[in-house]
Design a protein around this motif. Structure first.
Motif, PDB file in Angstrom:
ATOM      1  N   LYS A  65      80.558 -21.360  27.209  1.00  0.00           N
ATOM      2  CA  LYS A  65      81.702 -21.228  28.124  1.00  0.00           C
ATOM      3  C   LYS A  65      81.367 -21.773  29.525  1.00  0.00           C
ATOM      4  CE  LYS A  65      81.755 -16.713  27.484  1.00  0.00           C
ATOM      5  NZ  LYS A  65      80.555 -16.585  26.606  1.00  0.00           N
ATOM      6  N   THR A  66      80.243 -21.312  30.059  1.00  0.00           N
ATOM      7  CA  THR A  66      79.863 -21.785  31.404  1.00  0.00           C
ATOM      8  C   THR A  66      79.549 -23.273  31.380  1.00  0.00           C
ATOM      9  OG1 THR A  66      79.083 -19.607  32.087  1.00  0.00           O
ATOM     10  CG2 THR A  66      78.157 -21.491  33.267  1.00  0.00           C
ATOM     11  N   THR A  67      78.928 -23.745  30.304  1.00  0.00           N
ATOM     12  CA  THR A  67      78.640 -25.179  30.198  1.00  0.00           C
ATOM     13  C   THR A  67      79.942 -25.978  30.208  1.00  0.00           C
ATOM     14  OG1 THR A  67      76.633 -24.683  28.956  1.00  0.00           O
ATOM     15  CG2 THR A  67      77.464 -26.938  28.808  1.00  0.00           C
ATOM     16  N   LEU A 107      81.633 -19.231  40.362  1.00  0.00           N
ATOM     17  CA  LEU A 107      80.432 -19.209  39.545  1.00  0.00           C
ATOM     18  C   LEU A 107      80.305 -17.860  38.853  1.00  0.00           C
ATOM     19  CD1 LEU A 107      78.077 -20.781  42.215  1.00  0.00           C
ATOM     20  CD2 LEU A 107      78.994 -21.928  40.196  1.00  0.00           C
ATOM     21  N   GLN A 108      79.624 -17.862  37.703  1.00  0.00           N
ATOM     22  CA  GLN A 108      79.277 -16.590  37.075  1.00  0.00           C
ATOM     23  C   GLN A 108      78.387 -15.855  38.078  1.00  0.00           C
ATOM     24  OE1 GLN A 108      78.142 -17.235  32.997  1.00  0.00           O
ATOM     25  NE2 GLN A 108      77.108 -15.259  32.887  1.00  0.00           N
ATOM     26  N   GLY A 109      78.644 -14.564  38.337  1.00  0.00           N
ATOM     27  CA  GLY A 109      78.002 -13.901  39.484  1.00  0.00           C
ATOM     28  C   GLY A 109      78.855 -14.183  40.708  1.00  0.00           C
ATOM     29  N   LEU A 198      87.719 -19.733  36.590  1.00  0.00           N
ATOM     30  CA  LEU A 198      87.112 -18.458  36.983  1.00  0.00           C
ATOM     31  C   LEU A 198      86.112 -18.029  35.920  1.00  0.00           C
ATOM     32  CD1 LEU A 198      90.370 -16.561  38.115  1.00  0.00           C
ATOM     33  CD2 LEU A 198      88.701 -17.744  39.578  1.00  0.00           C
ATOM     34  N   ASP A 199      84.826 -18.001  36.295  1.00  0.00           N
ATOM     35  CA  ASP A 199      83.784 -17.655  35.321  1.00  0.00           C
ATOM     36  C   ASP A 199      83.410 -16.183  35.477  1.00  0.00           C
ATOM     37  OD1 ASP A 199      81.849 -17.774  33.390  1.00  0.00           O
ATOM     38  OD2 ASP A 199      80.703 -19.405  34.297  1.00  0.00           O
ATOM     39  N   GLU A 200      83.881 -15.383  34.556  1.00  0.00           N
ATOM     40  CA  GLU A 200      83.640 -13.936  34.529  1.00  0.00           C
ATOM     41  C   GLU A 200      84.058 -13.249  35.840  1.00  0.00           C
ATOM     42  OE1 GLU A 200      80.177 -12.544  32.611  1.00  0.00           O
ATOM     43  OE2 GLU A 200      80.133 -14.181  31.160  1.00  0.00           O
ATOM     44  N   PRO A 201      85.312 -13.413  36.241  1.00  0.00           N
ATOM     45  CA  PRO A 201      85.756 -12.808  37.508  1.00  0.00           C
ATOM     46  C   PRO A 201      85.756 -11.280  37.480  1.00  0.00           C
ATOM     47  CG  PRO A 201      87.651 -13.640  36.284  1.00  0.00           C
ATOM     48  CD  PRO A 201      86.426 -14.120  35.564  1.00  0.00           C
ATOM     49  N   ARG A 282      72.021 -16.080  24.124  1.00  0.00           N
ATOM     50  CA  ARG A 282      71.162 -17.150  24.603  1.00  0.00           C
ATOM     51  C   ARG A 282      71.172 -17.257  26.122  1.00  0.00           C
ATOM     52  NH1 ARG A 282      72.999 -21.966  20.692  1.00  0.00           N
ATOM     53  NH2 ARG A 282      75.027 -21.230  21.341  1.00  0.00           N
ATOM     54  N   ASP A 283      71.843 -16.335  26.779  1.00  0.00           N
ATOM     55  CA  ASP A 283      71.807 -16.384  28.248  1.00  0.00           C
ATOM     56  C   ASP A 283      72.133 -15.005  28.806  1.00  0.00           C
ATOM     57  OD1 ASP A 283      74.984 -17.488  29.595  1.00  0.00           O
ATOM     58  OD2 ASP A 283      74.524 -15.931  28.146  1.00  0.00           O
ATOM     59  N   ASP A 284      72.519 -14.967  30.076  1.00  0.00           N
ATOM     60  CA  ASP A 284      72.918 -13.785  30.858  1.00  0.00           C
ATOM     61  C   ASP A 284      71.806 -12.796  31.119  1.00  0.00           C
ATOM     62  OD1 ASP A 284      75.416 -14.883  30.872  1.00  0.00           O
ATOM     63  OD2 ASP A 284      76.251 -13.476  29.413  1.00  0.00           O
TER      64      ASP A 284
HETATM   65 MG   LIG Z   1      78.509 -17.943  30.993  1.00  0.00          MG
END
Ligand SMILES: [Mg+2]
Ligand SMILES: Nc1ncnc2c1ncn2[C@@H]1O[C@H](COP(=O)(O)OP(=O)(O)O)[C@@H](O)[C@H]1O
Length: 284
Positions: A65-67, A107-109, A198-201, A282-284
């Motif tokens: 998703k972020t990619t 950004l995420q965060g 919006l990445d994880e708002p 695979r992340d976070d």
């Molecule tokens: Mg992400």
């Protein structure tokens, strides 16, 4: 839930040719693949965002998703695929080009600059709207002062919309996390985007704050398209007109919230996540 398609009179001077406003997608990513070494983060993924719609992108951790957002704003160059804006291919996938076209993201965060005040952080979002050239700024010519005041006014208006203008002179680290998230959103809005990513708002927000966020996103959709990545399914299901589901970099479903909720491939992606985590994350 879907708002009627509206004629788009905003940012008519982008210089991008294409279909007449409102007659087709605002933005499309078509057949996008991204590899990081041997890892396939996106595998022939596509996303089509209509004007003035809220489009969700969901999927397990590491799904890409972020990619996908990074490709859409030029942070990551895809190995194949293309982006289109109002039906025309975007020739140059560079961050300044995509920002100038009207794409902004959070950004995420939070990703605020710790050494800048809140209002200065938000002015960064509006920076490509400067009119004065480099030399005017370098020699502090009057045009550059006017610009500075104009950008500050834009930043303050964005902070007011997020109910964060009273924090303008504070530094991000001194603010509660939910306020920092609002400042980050104000920074994206200061760019006056036509497409807001919006990445994880909602991450790190409480129930009432998530409810407010949902209302805000629907309000924003009256003047822009919004793509939202989030794990809060109640929020995503209630605010999105359409949803694209990613799993292992591939699109496994696209449709209305009702359609994707009942789609076996989506259920499998999420059940698979439960069954295989934590290795699958695979992340976070
Ligand atoms: Mg992400
Ligand atoms: N810069 C990078 N270098 C190497 N691998 C990356 C990079 N960015 C993301 N990845 C990997 O690509 C996959 C997709 O990540 P990401 O897009 O962040 O997923 P999501 O946002 O859906 O959780 C993950 O396996 C992640 O570890």
């Amino acid at each position: 839930m879907a708002s009627p398609e509206q004629p788009d009179t905003h940012r008519s001077n982008t210089g991008t040719a294409g279909a007449s406003p409102g007659s087709g997608p605002l933005f499309e990513a078509e057949g996008v693949s991204v590899r990081f070494g041997g890892l396939v983060a996106l595998d022939d993924a596509s996303l089509s965002v209509a004007p003035h719609r809220v489009h969700g992108v969901i999927g397990p951790n590491g799904a890409g998703k972020t990619t996908l957002f990074n490709v859409c704003c030029g942070f990551v160059r895809p190995s194949s695929g293309r982006l289109t804006w109002r039906g025309s291919a975007i020739p140059e996938l560079r961050p300044h080009r995509l920002a100038g076209m009207g794409i902004a993201r959070t950004l995420q965060g939070v990703g605020l600059f710790p050494g800048l005040s809140v209002v200065d952080n938000v002015m960064v979002g509006a920076d490509h709207r400067r009119r004065a050239g480099f030399l005017s700024a370098l020699f502090a010519l009057p045009r550059s002062d006017t610009d500075e005041r104009r950008l500050r006014a834009i930043a303050m208006a964005a902070l007011r919309e997020l109910d964060a203008d009273s924090y303008a002179d504070r530094f991000p680290a001194s603010l509660p996390y939910p306020v920092q998230k609002r400042v980050a959103m104000a920074r994206a809005l200061a760019a006056e985007p036509e497409l807001l990513l919006l990445d994880e708002p909602a991450s790190g927000l409480g129930y009432d704050e998530i409810t407010e966020l949902g209302a805000l996103v629907r309000t924003l959709a009256t003047r822009m398209s919004v793509v939202v990545v989030d794990h809060h399914m109640d929020l995503v299901m209630s605010i999105c007109d359409r949803i694209t589901v990613l799993d292992f970099g591939r699109v496994v479903a696209t449709g209305t919230p009702e359609e994707v909720r009942d789609d076996p491939a989506v259920i499998d992606a999420y059940l698979g996540e439960d069954a295989r985590s934590p290795e699958r994350s695979r992340d976070d």
